[in-house]
Design a protein around this motif. Structure first.
Motif, PDB file in Angstrom:
ATOM      1  N   ASN A   1       0.863  -1.182   0.000  1.00 26.40           N
ATOM      2  CA  ASN A   1       0.000   0.000   0.000  1.00 26.40           C
ATOM      3  C   ASN A   1       0.907   1.243   0.000  1.00 26.40           C
ATOM      4  OD1 ASN A   1      -2.177   1.703   0.130  1.00 26.40           O
ATOM      5  ND2 ASN A   1      -2.453   1.486   2.351  1.00 26.40           N
ATOM      6  N   VAL A   2       0.917   1.996  -1.092  1.00 29.17           N
ATOM      7  CA  VAL A   2       1.769   3.192  -1.233  1.00 29.17           C
ATOM      8  C   VAL A   2       0.937   4.421  -0.913  1.00 29.17           C
ATOM      9  CG1 VAL A   2       3.260   4.523  -2.768  1.00 29.17           C
ATOM     10  CG2 VAL A   2       3.110   2.026  -2.998  1.00 29.17           C
ATOM     11  N   GLU A   3       1.439   5.261   0.042  1.00 26.04           N
ATOM     12  CA  GLU A   3       0.721   6.469   0.449  1.00 26.04           C
ATOM     13  C   GLU A   3       1.457   7.717  -0.049  1.00 26.04           C
ATOM     14  OE1 GLU A   3       0.318   6.387   4.621  1.00 26.04           O
ATOM     15  OE2 GLU A   3      -1.023   4.634   4.662  1.00 26.04           O
ATOM     16  N   SER A   4       0.693   8.752  -0.421  1.00 26.05           N
ATOM     17  CA  SER A   4       1.253  10.038  -0.880  1.00 26.05           C
ATOM     18  C   SER A   4       1.122  11.057   0.244  1.00 26.05           C
ATOM     19  CB  SER A   4       0.509  10.525  -2.129  1.00 26.05           C
ATOM     20  OG  SER A   4       0.984  11.790  -2.517  1.00 26.05           O
ATOM     21  N   GLU A   5       2.282  11.613   0.709  1.00 25.74           N
ATOM     22  CA  GLU A   5       2.284  12.523   1.857  1.00 25.74           C
ATOM     23  C   GLU A   5       2.473  13.988   1.464  1.00 25.74           C
ATOM     24  OE1 GLU A   5       5.321  11.151   4.388  1.00 25.74           O
ATOM     25  OE2 GLU A   5       4.327   9.243   4.889  1.00 25.74           O
ATOM     26  N   SER A   6       2.680  14.283   0.212  1.00 21.34           N
ATOM     27  CA  SER A   6       2.896  15.678  -0.214  1.00 21.34           C
ATOM     28  C   SER A   6       2.278  15.886  -1.595  1.00 21.34           C
ATOM     29  CB  SER A   6       4.396  16.006  -0.249  1.00 21.34           C
ATOM     30  OG  SER A   6       5.057  15.174  -1.193  1.00 21.34           O
ATOM     31  N   ASN A   7       2.224  17.175  -2.014  1.00 21.36           N
ATOM     32  CA  ASN A   7       1.644  17.498  -3.322  1.00 21.36           C
ATOM     33  C   ASN A   7       2.699  17.947  -4.334  1.00 21.36           C
ATOM     34  OD1 ASN A   7       2.315  19.870  -2.134  1.00 21.36           O
ATOM     35  ND2 ASN A   7       0.332  20.888  -2.434  1.00 21.36           N
ATOM     36  N   ASP A   8       3.984  17.655  -4.049  1.00 18.78           N
ATOM     37  CA  ASP A   8       5.048  18.015  -4.987  1.00 18.78           C
ATOM     38  C   ASP A   8       5.304  16.843  -5.936  1.00 18.78           C
ATOM     39  OD1 ASP A   8       6.190  16.222  -3.296  1.00 18.78           O
ATOM     40  OD2 ASP A   8       7.689  17.591  -2.457  1.00 18.78           O
TER      41      ASP A   8
ATOM     42  N   ALA B   1       1.082   4.026  -6.670  1.00 20.82           N
ATOM     43  CA  ALA B   1      -0.108   3.374  -6.103  1.00 20.82           C
ATOM     44  C   ALA B   1      -1.073   2.978  -7.217  1.00 20.82           C
ATOM     45  CB  ALA B   1      -0.785   4.313  -5.102  1.00 20.82           C
ATOM     46  N   GLU B   2      -1.236   3.914  -8.219  1.00 21.59           N
ATOM     47  CA  GLU B   2      -2.096   3.584  -9.350  1.00 21.59           C
ATOM     48  C   GLU B   2      -1.527   2.416 -10.143  1.00 21.59           C
ATOM     49  OE1 GLU B   2      -2.520   7.090 -11.628  1.00 21.59           O
ATOM     50  OE2 GLU B   2      -3.577   8.232 -10.073  1.00 21.59           O
ATOM     51  N   PHE B   3      -0.183   2.365 -10.304  1.00 16.35           N
ATOM     52  CA  PHE B   3       0.446   1.266 -11.034  1.00 16.35           C
ATOM     53  C   PHE B   3       0.230  -0.068 -10.323  1.00 16.35           C
ATOM     54  CE2 PHE B   3       4.251  -1.409 -11.583  1.00 16.35           C
ATOM     55  CZ  PHE B   3       4.136  -1.663 -12.943  1.00 16.35           C
ATOM     56  N   VAL B   4       0.341  -0.084  -9.005  1.00 20.69           N
ATOM     57  CA  VAL B   4       0.117  -1.328  -8.234  1.00 20.69           C
ATOM     58  C   VAL B   4      -1.308  -1.834  -8.439  1.00 20.69           C
ATOM     59  CG1 VAL B   4      -0.055  -2.289  -5.898  1.00 20.69           C
ATOM     60  CG2 VAL B   4       1.896  -0.834  -6.525  1.00 20.69           C
ATOM     61  N   GLU B   5      -2.277  -0.918  -8.356  1.00 23.81           N
ATOM     62  CA  GLU B   5      -3.672  -1.316  -8.530  1.00 23.81           C
ATOM     63  C   GLU B   5      -3.902  -1.829  -9.950  1.00 23.81           C
ATOM     64  OE1 GLU B   5      -7.459  -2.088  -7.258  1.00 23.81           O
ATOM     65  OE2 GLU B   5      -5.715  -1.418  -6.079  1.00 23.81           O
ATOM     66  N   SER B   6      -3.272  -1.135 -10.950  1.00 18.59           N
ATOM     67  CA  SER B   6      -3.424  -1.557 -12.340  1.00 18.59           C
ATOM     68  C   SER B   6      -2.815  -2.934 -12.562  1.00 18.59           C
ATOM     69  CB  SER B   6      -2.766  -0.526 -13.259  1.00 18.59           C
ATOM     70  OG  SER B   6      -2.813  -0.940 -14.603  1.00 18.59           O
ATOM     71  N   MET B   7      -1.668  -3.213 -11.959  1.00 20.85           N
ATOM     72  CA  MET B   7      -1.023  -4.514 -12.112  1.00 20.85           C
ATOM     73  C   MET B   7      -1.869  -5.628 -11.504  1.00 20.85           C
ATOM     74  SD  MET B   7       1.707  -4.462 -13.889  1.00 20.85           S
ATOM     75  CE  MET B   7       2.424  -6.035 -13.406  1.00 20.85           C
TER      76      MET B   7
END
Length: 665
Positions: free
Chosen positions: A332-339, A349-355
Motif C-alpha cells: 500500500n503506497v501512500e502520498s504525503e505531499s503534493n510536490d 499506487a495507481e500502477f500497483v492497482e493496475s497490475m
C-alpha cells in the motif's frame, strides 16, 4: 541449462549525487564573483591612484611655477627700477649692492654684463666672469627684452643654477644684459617633499639636454637621461620625452605621470610603484577569498539540510518499488505531499492497482488461449492443403508473365533509341536556328551601318557643296578687293603727282615754302609706298585667285566622287535588303522545321515512356507473380508452422498461468 549469475549494481544516494553537482557550481560561482570583485577593485584603485598622482604632480608644478614667477617678478621690478633711475656708474653700484642678499633664492644679487666685456656686480658678490659675453646667461639674455629664465647650467662654483636675464636700457646705447642666478635648491625641495600622494616620488628633467635637475637620489642629479639606461623607469621616461609623449602611463612596474613646467623647458616626472597601489586591492582580495570559503561551507550545510528534507519520502517509494520487483503487489503506497515526489507516490499506487487487475486478466486469458490453440491446429492443417494447390497454379502464371516481359522490354528499347535520335535532331536544329538568328542580327546590323554610311555621304556631299559656294564667295570678295587695290594704286599715282606739283610750288615760294616742301616730299614717299603695297596686294590676290580656282576644281572632283560613292552605297543597301529578306525567310523555314522536329520528339518520347512503363509494368507483374509464388510457398510453410506452433501455444498458456500465479495480488 544453468542460469547466468545476476550482476548486482551498487546503489548510491540521491543526496550525494545532488551535492556532487551543486557544490562545484556554488564554489565556481563564488570564485568567479571574488575574481570579478578583485578585478573591478584593481581597476578602480588604479584609476584613483592615477588621479591622485596627476593631482599631486599638478600641485607640484603649480608650486614650481609660482616660485619661479615670484622670483621673476622680483627681478623684473629691479630691472624697471634701474631703467627708471637711469643711474651713473656710482649709483648703479649702490643699486647692485642694495640687492645683494635681499632675495634668499638669489643670494649673490644682480649683475650686469656689457658688450665690451665689462662685468658689473655687487661689491660683496663672489661671482667672477672673465668674459661675460661668452657665458650662458649673457647669450640667453641678449635675445630678450624682458627678464625671462633660460636653461639650467652649472656656474663656476659647480652649482646647478638657472639665470633670469634680459637686456637693460640705461645710460648710453651700449648693449647691457641684467641677470641674476637662482639656485635650484628650493626647486629640489618642492620636487622631493611636495608630493601629496603617499609613497610617490618625483624628479625634474631639462628637456634641452635631458639633464636631471632635481631628484631624491642626489647621485642622479646632473646626470643625463638615456634610453639605454639600465633602469627601466629612467629609460622609459627618456623615451617618452624623446617622443614628446607626456600622457600618464605604466613604465616597468611603475605608474608614471608627466607635467610640463610653464615658461620653461622642464618636465616634472612623478611615479609610484604598482605594488603600492595594488596592496590594498590584494588585502581586499584576501578578505573576499576568506568570506567566499565561509560562504561555501554555510551553503553546503544548508544544501545538506534542504536536500535531506526534500528527498526523505523517496525512501518509502524505494521500498515499495523493491517489493514490486519481487512480485509482491499487496503493498500500500501512500502520498504525503503534493510536490513531484507526492505525485510519484500516487502514480506508483495507481500502477500497483493496475497490475493487480492486469494479472487477474492475464490468468483468465491464458485459459482462453489454450482453447483457441487447439482450434487453430485444425484450421492450419486445412490451410496447408489449400496452399499447396495455389502454389502450383501461381508457378504456371509466372512462366507466362516472364515471356510477356521479354517482348515488352524489346519494344521499350527500340522506342528509347528512336527518342534519342529525334532528340539529337532537335538539338542540331536548335543550333542551326541560333546560328541563323546570329546571321539575321549581323545582316540587320550591316544594313543599318550602310544606311548610316549613306546618310553620312549625303552630309559630306552637302558640306562639300557649301564649301564650293564659300570658295566662290571668297573669289567674288577677292575680285572686289582687286578693284579696291586698283583704285588705291590710282589714288597713289595722283597723290604722287600732287606731291610733285607741291614740291615745285614750294621751290617757287623760296624760303617760305621749305616747310611745305618737306610735307610734299613725305606725301610723295607715302604715295610711293602705297603704290608698292597695292602692287603687292594685287600680286597676292592673283595667287589667291589661282588657289581658289584649284580648290574649286578639287571640290568639284570630290563632289563627283561622293556622288559616285553614294550611288554605290545605295546599291549596297538594296543588296543588303535582299540578303536580309532571304535570311529572314530561311530563318522562318528553320523555325518551322524545329517545330516539326519537336512534335516528332514529343511523339517518340511518349512512345518510349509508354514502352518503358509497359516494360516496368511487365517487370512488376513478373515480380508480383514471383512474389505470389513465394507467398504461396511461404503460406504452405507457415501453415505447417502454425500447426506446430498451436501445440507450443497450448504449452505456453500452461507456462503463463504458472508464472502469473507467482505474483501476490
Amino acid at each position: 541449462m544453468s542460469e547466468a549469475p545476476v550482476k548486482i549494481k551498487r546503489t548510491g544516494k540521491i543526496r550525494n549525487r545532488l551535492l556532487i553537482f551543486i557544490v562545484p557550481i556554488v564554489v565556481i560561482t563564488i570564485v568567479v564573483l571574488v575574481f570579478i570583485a578583485s578585478t573591478l577593485s584593481k581597476k578602480r584603485m588604479s584609476e584613483l591612484a592615477t588621479a591622485n598622482l596627476n593631482s599631486s604632480i599638478s600641485n607640484q608644478a603649480d608650486n614650481i611655477v609660482s616660485w619661479l614667477d615670484e622670483n621673476l617678478q622680483f627681478f623684473t621690478t629691479a630691472k624697471q627700477t634701474i631703467e627708471g633711475l637711469n643711474p651713473n656708474d656710482s649709483d648703479l653700484q649702490t643699486i647692485l649692492d642694495s640687492y645683494y642678499g635681499f632675495n634668499k633664492n638669489s643670494p649673490e644679487g644682480l649683475y650686469i654684463g656689457t658688450a665690451s666685456g665689462e662685468f658689473i656686480k655687487s661689491t660683496n658678490s663672489i661671482l667672477e666672469e672673465a668674459d661675460p659675453t661668452s657665458s650662458e646667461w649673457y647669450k640667453q639674455g641678449i635675445t630678450r627684452v624682458n627678464m625671462q629664465y633660460g636653461t639650467a647650467y652649472k656656474n663656476a662654483e659647480g652649482e646647478n643654477v638657472i639665470s633670469a636675464s634680459g637686456i637693460v636700457n640705461y645710460g648710453d646705447d651700449t648693449i647691457k644684459v641684467l641677470s641674476a642666478d637662482v639656485t635650484l635648491d628650493k626647486i629640489s625641495i618642492i620636487v622631493n617633499s611636495g608630493v601629496k600622494m603617499d609613497k610617490a616620488s618625483s624628479f625634474l628633467v631639462d628637456t634641452n639636454d635631458n639633464t636631471i635637475l632635481a631628484h631624491r637620489d642626489k647621485s642622479l642629479v646632473s646626470t643625463t637621461l638615456s634610453a639605454d639606461n639600465s633602469s627601466k623607469l629612467l629609460s622609459g621616461v627618456a623615451e617618452s620625452i624623446a617622443n614628446e609623449d607626456y600622457d600618464t602611463k605604466e613604465i616597468g612596474t611603475y605608474v608614471v605621470a608627466f607635467k610640463q613646467i610653464e615658461g620653461t623647458d622642464w618636465i616634472l616626472v612623478s611615479y609610484i610603484a604598482q605594488d603600492i597601489i595594488l596592496s590594498s586591492v590584494q588585502e581586499l582580495a584576501n578578505y573576499l577569498l576568506i568570506t567566499g570559503v565561509i560562504a561555501v561551507i554555510i551553503i553546503i550545510l544548508l544544501i545538506l539540510y534542504v536536500v535531506s528534507r526534500v528527498i526523505a519520502p523517496l525512501a518509502g517509494i524505494t521500498k515499495s518499488i523493491h517489493s514490486m520487483s519481487e512480485g509482491d503487489f499487496t503493498i500500500n503506497v501512500e502520498s504525503e505531499s503534493n510536490d513531484e515526489i507526492g505525485v510519484m507516490s500516487g502514480k506508483i499506487a495507481e500502477f500497483v492497482e493496475s497490475m493487480r487487475h492486469m494479472l487477474s486478466s492475464i490468468s483468465e486469458e491464458s485459459e482462453k488461449l489454450k482453447q483457441e490453440s487447439e482450434t487453430s491446429d485444425t484450421v492450419s492443417k486445412n490451410m496447408y492443403d489449400a496452399s499447396q494447390s495455389q502454389a502450383e497454379a501461381m508457378q504456371q502464371l509466372n512462366d507466362t508473365v516472364d515471356q510477356l516481359a521479354v517482348a515488352v522490354g524489346d519494344i521499350a528499347e527500340n522506342a528509347t533509341t528512336l527518342a534519342t535520335v529525334v532528340a539529337d535532331t532537335r538539338e542540331n536544329s536548335e543550333r542551326a536556328d541560333e546560328s541563323m538568328k546570329e546571321t539575321v542580327k549581323i545582316s540587320q546590323k550591316g544594313r543599318e551601318d550602310m544606311e548610316k554610311l549613306s546618310h553620312a555621304m549625303e552630309g559630306i556631299q552637302a558640306a562639300n557643296s557649301k564649301l564650293v559656294d564659300s570658295i566662290n564667295e571668297v573669289g567674288t570678295a577677292s575680285e572686289e578687293i582687286t578693284n579696291i587695290v586698283s583704285m588705291i594704286a590710282e589714288i597713289a599715282e595722283e597723290t604722287n603727282l600732287l606731291s610733285l606739283n607741291a614740291s615745285i610750288e614750294a621751290a617757287r615760294a623760296g624760303e617760305a615754302g621749305k616747310g611745305f616742301a618737306v610735307v610734299a616730299t613725305q606725301i610723295g614717299k607715302l604715295a610711293q609706298t602705297s603704290s608698292e603695297s597695292a602692287t603687292n596686294i594685287s600680286n597676292l590676290i592673283s595667287d589667291v585667285h589661282r588657289l581658289i580656282d584649284e580648290a574649286v576644281g578639287q571640290a568639284n572632283a570630290s563632289a563627283e566622287s561622293i556622288e559616285r560613292n553614294s550611288e554605290l552605297i545605295r546599291v549596297a543597301v538594296d543588296t543588303f535588303d535582299q540578303i536580309f529578306n532571304n535570311i529572314q525567310a530561311s530563318n522562318d523555314c528553320i523555325k518551322e522545321m524545329i517545330r516539326d522536329v519537336q512534335k516528332v520528339d514529343d511523339v517518340a518520347t511518349n512512345v518510349a515512356a509508354i514502352s518503358e512503363e509497359q516494360a516496368a509494368s511487365a517487370d512488376e507483374i513478373l515480380a508480383t507473380s514471383q512474389n505470389m509464388v513465394e507467398q504461396a510457398k511461404n503460406i504452405s510453410r507457415h501453415s505447417e508452422d502454425v500447426a506446430n506452433n498451436s501445440h507450443e501455444l497450448a504449452s505456453t498458456s500452461d507456462t503463463l498461468s504458472s508464472h502469473v500465479q507467482q505474483f501476490k495480488i
